[in-house]
Design a protein around this motif. Structure first.
Motif, short mmCIF file in Angstrom:
data_model
loop_
_atom_site.label_atom_id
_atom_site.label_comp_id
_atom_site.label_asym_id
_atom_site.label_seq_id
_atom_site.Cartn_x
_atom_site.Cartn_y
_atom_site.Cartn_z
N GLU A 68 44.68 4.82 93.24
CA GLU A 68 44.83 5.99 94.44
C GLU A 68 45.62 7.13 93.71
O GLU A 68 46.67 6.98 93.35
N ASP A 96 45.85 12.96 95.79
CA ASP A 96 44.99 13.65 96.67
C ASP A 96 44.13 13.06 97.60
O ASP A 96 43.41 13.35 98.36
N GLY A 97 44.37 11.66 97.72
CA GLY A 97 43.72 10.65 98.53
C GLY A 97 42.53 9.84 98.06
O GLY A 97 41.87 8.83 98.66
#
Length: 390
Positions: A224, A227-228
């Motif tokens: 992960e 920035d998502g």
């Protein structure tokens, strides 16, 4: 000086031991190494060792049996140094043992930086032979999705090796562009295109938030990003740099600041203790390159035997990296304001020679697949470097 202990049985430690004998030291020589192996070459671990059809450990050895015998050293492998009594001139070892010695060469190298949080199975760093063997075992089982965290030289070399083995590879780099501190923005930008040339995805300007284990609690399944984004992965390689291995020296009284602080000759405030290789912060700078480790050793040993600083290490910085069939070579001392100029070849062909210039003179040279002209310019730069002795 009747006895010297070299703490660290890798490249810098071996070269220090060789230098001791070459410079006439005929006393007791003890080499202490945390790993169980005799000194071996680390650069191939991220390159040929990962991609070879068979793992030939003998080719990694830095010394053959005859050379090892000539050192006439006591080898204490699989032994960890736990402390240093600078006044009693004793190295403390695991198991409550100690080693009394007149002189000490600190060559304990560095250890990989790790991400915070748990590291599920399938997560690797690459520093030791065991690290390389574990990663190689995973890469030879069949195609997997690999995420390499860190786009520096080690990360790029691992990515290159993984791509050569047919894996799906993504490199994640927190900086806007990898290798800018080493090469400058323009040349780093050219080198970064090597990834795309070979089908490797390079993601920059984002870090890693955490590693996912797919709810199983033991095997990595995704990375992960901050920035998502979520990158599926069966194998993750963390290549975010190293830290000098100085924890065992806490409380010794030696100055520690991103390494063992020493002068340009590798000498600490205790003249009977010198530091070499990745662990040494010599004259305010810590170098992590193969050539520096070998060259520092002879100078530091000379000073150790003299009991004071009589020579300084001033040779020209040099490093290389093999990526995607391209050899990148760099030598010199560039400043961020130096201007690179292509003097031979073309970046489009991934084969060129570039000079960094400042006030009309060349300060450094970079080559991609131009070894002969590079070596010529490197020699010219080296001749201009003035060794300092006192």
């Amino acid at each position: 000086m009747k006895s010297v202990a070299v703490i660290g049985a890798s490249l810098a430690g071996l070269y220090a031991a060789r230098a001791l004998r070459a410079q006439g030291f005929d006393g007791r020589l003890v080499i202490v190494g945390e790993e169980h192996h005799r000194p071996y070459d680390r650069p191939p671990l991220s390159k040929g060792f990962l991609t070879a059809a068979t793992a030939d450990l003998g080719q990694l050895a830095l010394a053959d049996a005859e050379e090892t015998a000539e050192l006439d050293a006591e080898w204490r492998l699989g032994t960890r140094a736990t402390g240093l009594d600078t006044h009693g001139r004793a190295v403390l070892l695991d198991g409550g043992r100690s080693l009394t010695t007149d002189g000490v060469v600190i060559a304990t190298g560095a250890t990989p930086r790790r991400l915070p949080g748990p590291a599920p199975a399938g997560t690797h760093t690459l520093r030791t032979l065991e690290d390389a063997q574990a990663l190689r075992a995973e890469l030879t089982r069949g195609p997997v999705r690999v995420v390499v965290i860190g786009g520096g030289f080690i990360g790029a070399e691992v990515a290159s090796s993984c791509a050569a083995l047919g894996h799906d590879v993504t490199v994640v780099e927190a900086a806007p562009l990898p290798l800018v501190p080493q090469l400058g923005e323009a040349m780093a930008g050219i080198c970064s295109t090597l990834h795309a040339d070979h089908g490797v995805t390079l993601l920059t300007g984002t870090g890693v938030a955490r590693l996912h284990d797919g709810g199983t609690g033991n095997r990595v399944s995704a990375v992960e990003l901050t920035d998502g984004r979520l990158l599926p992965a069966e194998v993750v390689v963390i290549g975010i740099g190293v830290r000098p291995h100085t924890a065992w020296l806490e409380g010794s009284g030696l100055p520690l600041d991103d390494g063992v602080c020493c002068d340009a000759g590798g000498v600490t405030p205790q003249p009977h203790i010198v530091a070499v290789g990745d662990v040494a912060r010599a004259d305010g700078t810590r170098a992590e390159h193969w050539t520096s480790a070998t060259e520092q050793a002879a100078v530091a040993v000379r000073n150790l035997l003299a009991g004071r600083t009589v020579a300084a290490h001033r040779s020209l910085p040099y490093f290389w990296s093999d990526q995607y069939g391209v050899r990148i070579q760099f030598a010199g001392r560039r400043l961020p304001t130096d201007t690179p100029r292509i003097v031979e070849g073309s970046p489009d062909d991934r084969s060129f020679l570039a000079c960094y210039e400042r006030d009309g003179r060349t300060t450094a040279v970079l080559a991609l697949n131009r070894p002969r002209p590079f070596m010529r310019l490197r020699r010219e730069l080296a001749r201009a470097a003035q060794p300092v002795t006192t």
